[in-house]
Design a protein around this motif. Structure first.
Motif, PDB file in Angstrom:
ATOM      1  N   THR A 191      28.935  99.323  56.950  1.00 21.89           N
ATOM      2  CA  THR A 191      27.610  99.211  56.338  1.00 21.89           C
ATOM      3  C   THR A 191      27.362  97.785  55.878  1.00 21.89           C
ATOM      4  O   THR A 191      26.266  97.249  56.016  1.00 21.89           O
ATOM      5  CB  THR A 191      27.494 100.165  55.135  1.00 21.89           C
ATOM      6  N   TYR A 192      28.417  97.141  55.337  1.00 23.81           N
ATOM      7  CA  TYR A 192      28.318  95.761  54.878  1.00 23.81           C
ATOM      8  C   TYR A 192      29.415  94.931  55.536  1.00 23.81           C
ATOM      9  O   TYR A 192      30.567  95.352  55.588  1.00 23.81           O
ATOM     10  CB  TYR A 192      28.459  95.684  53.352  1.00 23.81           C
ATOM     11  N   THR A 193      29.053  93.775  56.049  1.00 22.15           N
ATOM     12  CA  THR A 193      30.025  92.888  56.688  1.00 22.15           C
ATOM     13  C   THR A 193      30.199  91.569  55.940  1.00 22.15           C
ATOM     14  O   THR A 193      31.095  90.789  56.259  1.00 22.15           O
ATOM     15  CB  THR A 193      29.608  92.575  58.137  1.00 22.15           C
ATOM     16  N   ALA A 194      29.350  91.311  54.962  1.00 19.01           N
ATOM     17  CA  ALA A 194      29.449  90.068  54.188  1.00 19.01           C
ATOM     18  C   ALA A 194      28.904  90.297  52.781  1.00 19.01           C
ATOM     19  O   ALA A 194      28.024  91.124  52.558  1.00 19.01           O
ATOM     20  CB  ALA A 194      28.675  88.946  54.873  1.00 19.01           C
ATOM     21  N   ALA A 195      29.462  89.559  51.838  1.00 17.41           N
ATOM     22  CA  ALA A 195      29.003  89.647  50.447  1.00 17.41           C
ATOM     23  C   ALA A 195      27.720  88.841  50.276  1.00 17.41           C
ATOM     24  O   ALA A 195      27.582  87.755  50.846  1.00 17.41           O
ATOM     25  CB  ALA A 195      30.076  89.114  49.505  1.00 17.41           C
ATOM     26  N   PRO A 196      26.760  89.350  49.514  1.00 15.59           N
ATOM     27  CA  PRO A 196      25.527  88.582  49.268  1.00 15.59           C
ATOM     28  C   PRO A 196      25.781  87.420  48.317  1.00 15.59           C
ATOM     29  O   PRO A 196      26.836  87.331  47.691  1.00 15.59           O
ATOM     30  CB  PRO A 196      24.598  89.618  48.635  1.00 15.59           C
TER      31      PRO A 196
ATOM     32  N   GLU B 156      33.280  84.824  52.597  1.00 15.69           N
ATOM     33  CA  GLU B 156      32.502  85.756  53.410  1.00 15.69           C
ATOM     34  C   GLU B 156      32.569  87.168  52.835  1.00 15.69           C
ATOM     35  O   GLU B 156      31.589  87.918  52.875  1.00 15.69           O
ATOM     36  CB  GLU B 156      33.032  85.758  54.854  1.00 15.69           C
ATOM     37  N   LEU B 157      33.745  87.527  52.289  1.00 13.59           N
ATOM     38  CA  LEU B 157      33.976  88.890  51.828  1.00 13.59           C
ATOM     39  C   LEU B 157      34.044  89.035  50.319  1.00 13.59           C
ATOM     40  O   LEU B 157      33.846  90.130  49.790  1.00 13.59           O
ATOM     41  CB  LEU B 157      35.278  89.432  52.439  1.00 13.59           C
TER      42      LEU B 157
ATOM     43  N   PHE C 271      31.211  90.505  44.063  1.00 14.99           N
ATOM     44  CA  PHE C 271      31.092  91.400  45.215  1.00 14.99           C
ATOM     45  C   PHE C 271      32.379  91.325  46.035  1.00 14.99           C
ATOM     46  O   PHE C 271      32.962  90.251  46.186  1.00 14.99           O
ATOM     47  CB  PHE C 271      29.932  90.986  46.124  1.00 14.99           C
ATOM     48  N   GLU C 272      32.789  92.464  46.562  1.00 17.93           N
ATOM     49  CA  GLU C 272      33.915  92.486  47.495  1.00 17.93           C
ATOM     50  C   GLU C 272      33.604  93.460  48.630  1.00 17.93           C
ATOM     51  O   GLU C 272      33.264  94.619  48.373  1.00 17.93           O
ATOM     52  CB  GLU C 272      35.210  92.900  46.808  1.00 17.93           C
TER      53      GLU C 272
ATOM     54  N   LYS D  98      20.307  95.301  50.037  1.00 20.49           N
ATOM     55  CA  LYS D  98      19.394  94.578  50.920  1.00 20.49           C
ATOM     56  C   LYS D  98      20.128  93.984  52.125  1.00 20.49           C
ATOM     57  O   LYS D  98      19.495  93.602  53.115  1.00 20.49           O
ATOM     58  CB  LYS D  98      18.702  93.447  50.146  1.00 20.49           C
ATOM     59  N   ASN D  99      21.460  93.904  52.050  1.00 19.28           N
ATOM     60  CA  ASN D  99      22.274  93.330  53.129  1.00 19.28           C
ATOM     61  C   ASN D  99      22.862  94.398  54.051  1.00 19.28           C
ATOM     62  O   ASN D  99      23.782  94.111  54.797  1.00 19.28           O
ATOM     63  CB  ASN D  99      23.427  92.500  52.541  1.00 19.28           C
ATOM     64  N   ARG D 100      22.344  95.611  53.984  1.00 19.88           N
ATOM     65  CA  ARG D 100      22.870  96.682  54.844  1.00 19.88           C
ATOM     66  C   ARG D 100      22.658  96.331  56.311  1.00 19.88           C
ATOM     67  O   ARG D 100      21.642  95.756  56.705  1.00 19.88           O
ATOM     68  CB  ARG D 100      22.145  98.004  54.553  1.00 19.88           C
TER      69      ARG D 100
END
Length: 221
Positions: free
Chosen positions: A62-67, A98-99, A120-121, A218-220
């Motif tokens: 669902t998420y590949t990078a931290a905002p 990135e993560l 965020f992680e 919002k980064n989904r």
């Protein structure tokens, strides 16, 4: 205005390196090494595996990078929770930006000190994020669930005293699919030596966490 030295515990937080270590990002698990057998068999097939056998693909994340963490909380919220702090905050250097990303805001206005961290992680799977979430909750016993915060939310508030100076700190942990949001919010009054109330710290941490989870969503993909 008189100058009041910060307690050792708060002074230590002013070091980004210590903040990063305390947040635990540097200790987060990385990709596991391939087994030795795979190195000896570069084709990735066993003797009994057919070349035409279908490959197993990992479920999409669902998420590949931290905002961007410093954009995850509104300027209005920063002004409310950390009076005197710059709205843009300061991003803490990460071992993998990135993560894992963290932003901090802190300020001393008059005798009132406040500190806010938003982290965020992004993990490799929902299962990994759930394990990490449960581990963090177990490490911070005594709190309670926060309904409606991601897929799971938890908050806890603790009071500490050092050299007769009180500090009250709230931590909120939330999981949204394969990502975690961790918010830390604390405060002290250097004139009265008292800490702000539990309700103030808890509500402030939850408010920041809700905004951070919304920014993450919002980064989904």
């Amino acid at each position: 205005m008189r100058s009041f030295p910060l307690p050792i515990a708060l002074t230590a937080r002013l070091s980004p390196v210590i903040v990063l270590a305390a947040a635990g990002w540097a200790l987060s698990s990385g990709p596991m090494a391939e087994p030795e057998a795979a190195e000896k068999n570069p084709t990735g097939k066993t003797e009994t595996q057919s070349a035409s056998a279908p490959s197993q693909t990992q479920a999409p994340k669902t998420y590949t990078a931290a905002p961007a963490p410093c954009d995850s909380v509104t300027a209005k919220t920063v002004k409310s929770l950390v009076p005197g702090a710059k709205a843009d905050g300061k991003e803490i250097r990460s071992t993998d930006s990135e993560l894992r990303r963290t932003c901090s805001w802190n300020a001393l206005k008059g005798y009132e000190y406040r500190w806010l961290d938003v982290s965020f992680e992004v993990l490799e799977s929902e299962e990994a994020a759930e394990r990490s979430y449960q581990g963090r909750v177990e490490d911070r016993s005594g709190g309670g669930a926060v309904p409606g915060l991601g897929d799971a939310g938890y908050s806890v508030v603790n009071l500490s005293t050092e050299d007769k100076q009180q500090t009250r700190e709230g931590v909120v942990v939330a999981r949204a699919s394969n990502a975690l949001v961790v918010v830390t919010y604390n405060g002290s009054d250097f004139e009265s030596k008292k800490a702000p109330g539990t309700d103030e710290i808890n509500k402030g941490a939850i408010k920041a966490a809700k905004e951070a989870v919304a920014a993450l969503e919002k980064n989904r993909n």
